[in-house]
Design a protein around this motif. Structure first.
Motif, PDB file in Angstrom:
ATOM      1  N   GLU A 131      -6.859 -10.291   3.911  1.00 17.11           N
ATOM      2  CA  GLU A 131      -5.540  -9.713   4.157  1.00 17.11           C
ATOM      3  C   GLU A 131      -5.632  -8.637   5.232  1.00 17.11           C
ATOM      4  OE1 GLU A 131      -2.526 -10.423   2.976  1.00 17.11           O
ATOM      5  OE2 GLU A 131      -3.223 -12.009   1.669  1.00 17.11           O
ATOM      6  N   ALA A 132      -4.651  -8.601   6.110  1.00 21.55           N
ATOM      7  CA  ALA A 132      -4.622  -7.579   7.156  1.00 21.55           C
ATOM      8  C   ALA A 132      -4.359  -6.206   6.548  1.00 21.55           C
ATOM      9  CB  ALA A 132      -3.559  -7.909   8.195  1.00 21.55           C
ATOM     10  N   SER A 133      -3.529  -6.156   5.523  1.00 20.03           N
ATOM     11  CA  SER A 133      -3.195  -4.891   4.883  1.00 20.03           C
ATOM     12  C   SER A 133      -4.161  -4.606   3.738  1.00 20.03           C
ATOM     13  CB  SER A 133      -1.763  -4.933   4.339  1.00 20.03           C
ATOM     14  OG  SER A 133      -1.499  -3.788   3.565  1.00 20.03           O
ATOM     15  N   GLN A 134      -4.853  -3.495   3.834  1.00 14.73           N
ATOM     16  CA  GLN A 134      -5.755  -3.107   2.740  1.00 14.73           C
ATOM     17  C   GLN A 134      -4.976  -2.573   1.544  1.00 14.73           C
ATOM     18  OE1 GLN A 134      -8.549  -0.390   4.508  1.00 14.73           O
ATOM     19  NE2 GLN A 134      -9.582  -2.005   5.630  1.00 14.73           N
ATOM     20  N   ARG A 135      -3.668  -2.347   1.726  1.00 16.29           N
ATOM     21  CA  ARG A 135      -2.844  -1.827   0.633  1.00 16.29           C
ATOM     22  C   ARG A 135      -2.344  -2.923  -0.298  1.00 16.29           C
ATOM     23  NH1 ARG A 135       2.069   0.704   2.763  1.00 16.29           N
ATOM     24  NH2 ARG A 135       2.052  -1.127   4.089  1.00 16.29           N
ATOM     25  N   VAL A 136      -2.416  -4.194   0.138  1.00 17.82           N
ATOM     26  CA  VAL A 136      -1.774  -5.253  -0.634  1.00 17.82           C
ATOM     27  C   VAL A 136      -2.447  -5.506  -1.982  1.00 17.82           C
ATOM     28  CG1 VAL A 136      -2.963  -7.244   0.384  1.00 17.82           C
ATOM     29  CG2 VAL A 136      -0.664  -7.498  -0.483  1.00 17.82           C
ATOM     30  N   LYS A 137      -3.762  -5.509  -2.075  1.00 20.25           N
ATOM     31  CA  LYS A 137      -4.429  -5.786  -3.344  1.00 20.25           C
ATOM     32  C   LYS A 137      -4.116  -4.715  -4.394  1.00 20.25           C
ATOM     33  CE  LYS A 137      -8.763  -6.951  -5.634  1.00 20.25           C
ATOM     34  NZ  LYS A 137      -8.210  -6.544  -6.886  1.00 20.25           N
ATOM     35  N   PRO A 138      -4.249  -3.418  -4.080  1.00 22.31           N
ATOM     36  CA  PRO A 138      -3.876  -2.410  -5.082  1.00 22.31           C
ATOM     37  C   PRO A 138      -2.401  -2.506  -5.487  1.00 22.31           C
ATOM     38  CG  PRO A 138      -5.097  -1.381  -3.293  1.00 22.31           C
ATOM     39  CD  PRO A 138      -4.834  -2.805  -2.892  1.00 22.31           C
ATOM     40  N   TRP A 139      -1.531  -2.800  -4.517  1.00 20.38           N
ATOM     41  CA  TRP A 139      -0.098  -2.923  -4.833  1.00 20.38           C
ATOM     42  C   TRP A 139       0.154  -4.111  -5.756  1.00 20.38           C
ATOM     43  CZ3 TRP A 139       4.320  -0.874  -5.566  1.00 20.38           C
ATOM     44  CH2 TRP A 139       5.497  -1.624  -5.546  1.00 20.38           C
ATOM     45  N   ARG A 140      -0.435  -5.265  -5.446  1.00 18.82           N
ATOM     46  CA  ARG A 140      -0.287  -6.448  -6.309  1.00 18.82           C
ATOM     47  C   ARG A 140      -0.808  -6.170  -7.707  1.00 18.82           C
ATOM     48  NH1 ARG A 140      -2.433 -10.408  -2.436  1.00 18.82           N
ATOM     49  NH2 ARG A 140      -4.338  -9.972  -3.556  1.00 18.82           N
ATOM     50  N   ASP A 141      -1.930  -5.453  -7.810  1.00 13.58           N
ATOM     51  CA  ASP A 141      -2.500  -5.128  -9.125  1.00 13.58           C
ATOM     52  C   ASP A 141      -1.552  -4.264  -9.954  1.00 13.58           C
ATOM     53  OD1 ASP A 141      -4.730  -6.605  -8.441  1.00 13.58           O
ATOM     54  OD2 ASP A 141      -5.990  -4.850  -8.001  1.00 13.58           O
ATOM     55  N   VAL A 142      -0.894  -3.299  -9.316  1.00 13.19           N
ATOM     56  CA  VAL A 142       0.050  -2.428 -10.023  1.00 13.19           C
ATOM     57  C   VAL A 142       1.255  -3.239 -10.499  1.00 13.19           C
ATOM     58  CG1 VAL A 142       1.648  -0.488  -9.742  1.00 13.19           C
ATOM     59  CG2 VAL A 142      -0.667  -0.314  -8.856  1.00 13.19           C
TER      60      VAL A 142
ATOM     61  N   THR B  84      15.423 -16.933 -11.232  1.00  8.04           N
ATOM     62  CA  THR B  84      16.084 -16.100 -10.225  1.00  8.04           C
ATOM     63  C   THR B  84      15.315 -14.798 -10.203  1.00  8.04           C
ATOM     64  OG1 THR B  84      18.293 -17.032 -10.529  1.00  8.04           O
ATOM     65  CG2 THR B  84      18.171 -14.809  -9.662  1.00  8.04           C
ATOM     66  N   VAL B  85      14.914 -14.349  -9.020  1.00  7.57           N
ATOM     67  CA  VAL B  85      14.194 -13.085  -8.885  1.00  7.57           C
ATOM     68  C   VAL B  85      14.984 -12.188  -7.947  1.00  7.57           C
ATOM     69  CG1 VAL B  85      12.059 -11.984  -8.105  1.00  7.57           C
ATOM     70  CG2 VAL B  85      11.963 -14.158  -9.327  1.00  7.57           C
ATOM     71  N   GLU B  86      15.241 -10.979  -8.415  1.00  3.85           N
ATOM     72  CA  GLU B  86      15.941  -9.988  -7.609  1.00  3.85           C
ATOM     73  C   GLU B  86      15.010  -8.797  -7.404  1.00  3.85           C
ATOM     74  OE1 GLU B  86      20.429 -10.132  -8.969  1.00  3.85           O
ATOM     75  OE2 GLU B  86      19.036 -10.429 -10.649  1.00  3.85           O
ATOM     76  N   LEU B  87      14.895  -8.365  -6.150  1.00  9.31           N
ATOM     77  CA  LEU B  87      13.962  -7.293  -5.785  1.00  9.31           C
ATOM     78  C   LEU B  87      14.686  -6.250  -4.944  1.00  9.31           C
ATOM     79  CD1 LEU B  87      11.090  -9.634  -4.567  1.00  9.31           C
ATOM     80  CD2 LEU B  87      11.230  -8.513  -6.786  1.00  9.31           C
ATOM     81  N   TRP B  88      14.515  -4.999  -5.319  1.00  5.32           N
ATOM     82  CA  TRP B  88      15.041  -3.885  -4.553  1.00  5.32           C
ATOM     83  C   TRP B  88      13.864  -2.997  -4.202  1.00  5.32           C
ATOM     84  CZ3 TRP B  88      17.394  -5.831  -8.893  1.00  5.32           C
ATOM     85  CH2 TRP B  88      18.660  -6.382  -8.707  1.00  5.32           C
ATOM     86  N   PHE B  89      13.454  -3.038  -2.935  1.00  7.67           N
ATOM     87  CA  PHE B  89      12.326  -2.235  -2.470  1.00  7.67           C
ATOM     88  C   PHE B  89      12.829  -0.880  -1.994  1.00  7.67           C
ATOM     89  CE2 PHE B  89      10.831  -6.579  -1.952  1.00  7.67           C
ATOM     90  CZ  PHE B  89       9.564  -6.504  -2.501  1.00  7.67           C
ATOM     91  N   TYR B  90      12.154   0.170  -2.417  1.00  6.22           N
ATOM     92  CA  TYR B  90      12.485   1.530  -2.003  1.00  6.22           C
ATOM     93  C   TYR B  90      11.302   2.072  -1.215  1.00  6.22           C
ATOM     94  CZ  TYR B  90      16.194   0.816  -5.308  1.00  6.22           C
ATOM     95  OH  TYR B  90      17.274   0.298  -5.964  1.00  6.22           O
ATOM     96  N   ILE B  91      11.551   2.385   0.057  1.00  8.73           N
ATOM     97  CA  ILE B  91      10.512   2.789   0.989  1.00  8.73           C
ATOM     98  C   ILE B  91      10.646   4.282   1.271  1.00  8.73           C
ATOM     99  CG2 ILE B  91       9.522   2.361   3.269  1.00  8.73           C
ATOM    100  CD1 ILE B  91       9.547  -0.138   1.404  1.00  8.73           C
ATOM    101  N   LEU B  92       9.530   4.989   1.258  1.00 10.28           N
ATOM    102  CA  LEU B  92       9.515   6.418   1.556  1.00 10.28           C
ATOM    103  C   LEU B  92       9.922   6.643   3.008  1.00 10.28           C
ATOM    104  CD1 LEU B  92       8.884   9.122   0.214  1.00 10.28           C
ATOM    105  CD2 LEU B  92       6.557   8.909   1.059  1.00 10.28           C
ATOM    106  N   LYS B  93      10.919   7.476   3.219  1.00  8.43           N
ATOM    107  CA  LYS B  93      11.428   7.723   4.566  1.00  8.43           C
ATOM    108  C   LYS B  93      10.545   8.743   5.285  1.00  8.43           C
ATOM    109  CE  LYS B  93      15.677   8.723   7.033  1.00  8.43           C
ATOM    110  NZ  LYS B  93      17.115   8.985   6.904  1.00  8.43           N
TER     111      LYS B  93
ATOM    112  N   ALA C 189       4.107 -10.719  -1.931  1.00 10.25           N
ATOM    113  CA  ALA C 189       3.159  -9.982  -2.766  1.00 10.25           C
ATOM    114  C   ALA C 189       3.662  -9.878  -4.202  1.00 10.25           C
ATOM    115  CB  ALA C 189       2.922  -8.585  -2.185  1.00 10.25           C
ATOM    116  N   VAL C 190       4.956  -9.650  -4.371  1.00  8.73           N
ATOM    117  CA  VAL C 190       5.523  -9.534  -5.713  1.00  8.73           C
ATOM    118  C   VAL C 190       5.509 -10.894  -6.422  1.00  8.73           C
ATOM    119  CG1 VAL C 190       7.612  -9.024  -7.042  1.00  8.73           C
ATOM    120  CG2 VAL C 190       6.909  -7.506  -5.187  1.00  8.73           C
TER     121      VAL C 190
END
Length: 136
Positions: free
Chosen positions: A27-38, A61-70, A93-94
């Protein structure tokens, strides 16, 4: 028709871009594995809290609301910076985490997907997830 809804705090990470190494692909993002685990852990805990024994019955049906730190220094009204990630890669990832958790049989059974990303409020970054069994 069963529905499971839960919030996963943390910084959402995109999945999908790969980097070729001499040992293969990663994976290009090293953050994806820890995020998927959580997400996987929180989905399993939520299923247990809802007394769900085994995966929900497909399709879903899957509904996702992502909240990103500004960031402090942005004038953007929506989270669209390249470092945040594409919405489709955030959902990928989800979907994999929901499958790994055992909440759903496989993400290929998701027949309706609603996803959006917006700046995080006082609750901080994360994702709100709602998975519903689709009935005929």
């Amino acid at each position: 028709m069963s529905t499971v809804a839960f919030h996963v705090p943390g910084t959402p990470a995109p999945q999908g871009s790969k980097i070729r190494t001499r040992y293969g692909m990663r994976e290009a993002s090293q953050r994806v594995k820890p995020w998927r685990d959580v997400v996987t852990q929180r989905a399993a805990v939520s299923a247990g809290e809802e007394h769900i024994l085994g995966p929900l019955e497909p399709p879903y049906t899957v509904e996702l609301w992502f909240y990103i730190l500004k960031p402090r220094t942005t004038r953007a009204t929506h989270p669209v910076a390249p470092t945040i990630g594409d919405l489709d890669k955030l959902t990928r990832a989800v979907g994999d985490a929901l499958t790994k958790s055992g909440l759903i049989v496989d993400d290929r059974f998701i027949v309706r997907l609603v996803a959006e990303k917006q700046w995080a409020g006082s609750d901080g970054p994360g994702v709100l997830i709602r998975v519903t069994e689709v009935t005929s």
